[in-house]
Design an enzyme around this catalytic site. Structure first.
Site, PDB file in Angstrom:
ATOM      1  N   VAL A   1       0.849  -1.196   0.000  1.00 24.05           N
ATOM      2  CA  VAL A   1       0.000   0.000   0.000  1.00 24.05           C
ATOM      3  C   VAL A   1       0.883   1.243   0.000  1.00 24.05           C
ATOM      4  O   VAL A   1       1.773   1.379   0.839  1.00 24.05           O
ATOM      5  CB  VAL A   1      -0.916   0.053   1.241  1.00 24.05           C
ATOM      6  CG1 VAL A   1      -1.800   1.299   1.209  1.00 24.05           C
ATOM      7  CG2 VAL A   1      -1.782  -1.193   1.331  1.00 24.05           C
TER       8      VAL A   1
ATOM      9  N   GLY B   1       4.669   6.168 -18.241  1.00 25.19           N
ATOM     10  CA  GLY B   1       4.795   4.904 -17.525  1.00 25.19           C
ATOM     11  C   GLY B   1       4.016   4.863 -16.226  1.00 25.19           C
ATOM     12  O   GLY B   1       4.154   3.934 -15.435  1.00 25.19           O
TER      13      GLY B   1
ATOM     14  N   LYS C   1      -6.205  -1.547  -1.881  1.00 31.56           N
ATOM     15  CA  LYS C   1      -5.354  -0.938  -0.855  1.00 31.56           C
ATOM     16  C   LYS C   1      -6.189  -0.491   0.343  1.00 31.56           C
ATOM     17  O   LYS C   1      -5.772  -0.650   1.493  1.00 31.56           O
ATOM     18  CB  LYS C   1      -4.585   0.249  -1.451  1.00 31.56           C
ATOM     19  CG  LYS C   1      -3.560  -0.173  -2.509  1.00 31.56           C
ATOM     20  CD  LYS C   1      -3.049   1.053  -3.266  1.00 31.56           C
ATOM     21  CE  LYS C   1      -1.992   0.686  -4.288  1.00 31.56           C
ATOM     22  NZ  LYS C   1      -1.722   1.833  -5.189  1.00 31.56           N
TER      23      LYS C   1
END
Lengths: 429, 429
Positions: B132, B187, B205
């Site tokens: 996370v 990216g 998460k």
């Protein structure tokens, strides 16, 4: 469930917070620590004083021996502050194989070597998360979470009192004296505010952070220190005009194995991550060579936030089952060279009162130029008075160049006074 | 110095970062861990692929057995991602008494129960700080530093891709498609951006953070989820007009023992602590009942920041001397009730396209009023066209009231379309 007895040295603001938290979050703490925690004794000066928390009969004592000589007490929590007798009590507790948790920045900053040395010799744990930035887990973060990193730089707002004052000056246009008075009324500043306002408090905390992050012992006296009492409303106004906010920053950077350490008011861009840290909040921005920029923001003081850090340390000791161990890998602190301020690079804001005569701007600019100081911005607002304010913001230069320039500018007959010089930082990125 | 052999499963972005950090910070890591770390094996799919890091001969292998069956390897670092075969490998490693470090949010979020259960059964450590918010030590902070607290609320920007896109839309006035394309070129976003853009990544998460902070198991499928693909440039413009910024927030609050869990784009004030979290940065704001508000801000992705968390976990296992232990206090995760979104309270931004005829504002206002929705602001800019945009911001109300209102407003002949409904949060304070 296993049981453990602890004792508090002190029942002021932080001690009261610790009691409240241990009481309110009893169930959660028991689950996480694996122990039922009993506060067996609390050392106070005046046993008859009325307290904010309910304490069972027989717990309050004025005798340190009742704690230090009691073998059933396994953890001593030092929340009395100051170095004397706090340091002596901590040393005695550790020699009696008790683990120690402290919130005492002064003791850790000035006597940390001896305290940490004793803990190692005795194989006990000495924890001091609460000593820097209250509830913000900055010490855990450096010691436990960022262990994969070389830390390159720390920039922090680690004094809540000055941050409260500067916030009031910035957002509510108060002058320094009014904001300080309000801080005192709110309980954020003490009757004698010197330690906060003149940057001593921040210096101690910066020393602790530096020793942890850079593995070096730092003598607090060697840290450059400048407080906020010379910040005037007009400086705040100019800061706004340039898109800056003024914060008291504690800074340490490692450059070519030399540490640059300093605490001073600083102009930073309103878009800097620390710019929105307002009121009595603290924040610490670190740069690690793996993690990059990391910032922690939260309450730097107060009974419950500081108590949160203290109780977190107690739980951490209990999770380790209070093991007495001789540390396998003692890391010796190496002394690192500390940078001379003359060699520090920064931008500078210079505010001067000058005679409103032709040529003064040219004279000052010539001196700056001769000392390799290049000017980024200049503001002069003439109003047909005898004296006017002129403000320069420079490009990055060495502090030595600024000091030489200031000395020369002060000699000019057209210059009445250099009113203020404030460093300008673009911050880590 | 003691030596330890570890193995990596995977040598992608994060695996490469781990290798780089172990190499660059070798000296510091050795001092802190008390061990010399040797990467003995790295599992890859294609042993002939050219790599970004230099790996000694014989280390790269395509055979998991060379790692899982090798008794001399004590720690397995899973950085391959996905659940299959990653989960199987982690279980096998733990059954072979190896400690496991993983960066795998999907595996922890969806199979965490089984993985954590196996770690407990085998007495090995399973660490997943990197799963996370990348380099931000949010899991350490919850598990180790905030143990004195009941956590009441977490609000996070925990997906870097969407934060990058929303930042570009806000600061550079890009539309969603252009910003997404740029994120892909940089990216930050994958060719198929669904998992990020539609909020699935943030949901996983949030599930992990919730289970840690609230001691409860969370089924990711039960978390309300809404992505950012419906945010238009015009919504950003209106947000600016109201003094808001739009962020994809992951939120969990405990209210009367019921958990409110949700991931959705949210308008927050430009003065909210999360408002200045820009680009691909992540930040998590927690509220504890002792510490108060605490925020952590940093890099949520990238080879080195994520590697920082992975290597931090490895060092933490080594500092514990890789002890195999049967946990004394197993905390059973209790199932908590999850709030129905209809009962969630929020402010709302509603943007509609309506016919520019008299009375439409009155009709909509009447419907809102009949459903107990009170209007804070309304903007309608008529330009003499057939259709105009009308925007409402409401006071706090129940989501159920908004849903009923929207259904009724859509029936009005003067309303062409409800274009967007975005929640508005004032944030924790």
């Amino acid at each position: 469930m296993k049981k453990v007895k602890i004792a508090l040295l002190g029942l002021g603001n932080v001690g009261t917070g610790v009691c409240k938290i241990l009481n309110t979050n009893k169930e959660e703490i028991r689950n996480r620590a694996g122990y039922d925690i009993e506060i067996a004794k609390i050392l106070v000066r005046d046993v008859n004083k009325k307290r904010d928390v309910n304490v069972p009969e027989g717990v309050i004592t004025a005798s340190p021996e009742e704690i230090l000589d009691d073998e059933s007490i396994k953890i001593v929590v030092e929340v009395m502050g100051g170095t004397d007798p706090a340091k002596d009590y901590m040393i005695r507790a550790m020699k009696a194989k008790k683990h120690v948790v402290t919130a005492n920045k002064l003791a850790i900053a000035t006597l940390g070597d001896e305290l940490i040395g004793t803990a190692k010799e005795e194989g006990v744990m000495l924890k001091y998360e609460a000593s820097v930035a209250g509830g913000i887990p900055i010490i855990d973060t450096i010691n436990e979470s960022l262990t994969a990193n070389k830390i390159k730089e720390i920039v922090g707002i680690i004094n809540g009192t000055t941050n409260y004052i500067l916030t009031k000056m910035y957002l509510e246009n108060m002058d320094f004296e009014t904001a300080l008075k309000e801080a005192q009324e709110m309980g954020y500043a003490e009757a004698d505010p010197t330690s906060d306002v003149e940057g001593y408090d921040a210096v101690y905390k910066l020393g602790i952070l530096t020793s942890l992050a850079f593995g070096t012992k730092v003598d607090s006296d060697l840290i450059y220190r400048e407080g906020i009492s010379n910040i005037k409303s007009i400086d705040i106004e100019y800061a706004k005009e340039f898109g800056y906010v003024i914060k008291l920053l504690a800074i340490v950077k490692e450059i070519d194995n030399v540490l640059e350490l300093r605490v001073h008011p600083t102009m930073i861009s309103t878009r800097h991550p620390l710019a929105n840290v307002n009121d009595s909040f603290n924040a610490v921005l670190l740069k690690g060579n793996a993690v990059g920029d990391l910032m922690l923001y939260g309450r730097g003081a107060g009974d419950l936030p500081t108590g949160s850090a203290v109780v977190g340390d107690i739980i951490s000791i209990l999770k380790d089952n209070m093991e007495i161990k001789n540390e396998v890998n003692k890391i010796e602190l190496s002394a690192k060279q500390i940078n001379n301020m003359e060699n520090t690079e920064s931008q500078y804001y210079i505010r001067a009162t000058v005679k409103d005569v032709p040529g003064v701007l040219g004279e000052i600019s010539a001196i700056l130029g001769n000392n390799n100081v290049s000017v980024l911005s200049v503001i002069q607002k003439s109003k047909g008075q005898e004296f006017v304010t002129i403000v320069f913001v420079t490009h990055k230069t060495l502090e030595g160049n600024i000091n030489k320039s200031i000395s020369a500018i002060e000699q000019l007959s057209s210059v009445q006074k250099i009113e203020n010089v404030i460093r300008v930082e673009n911050g880590i990125k």
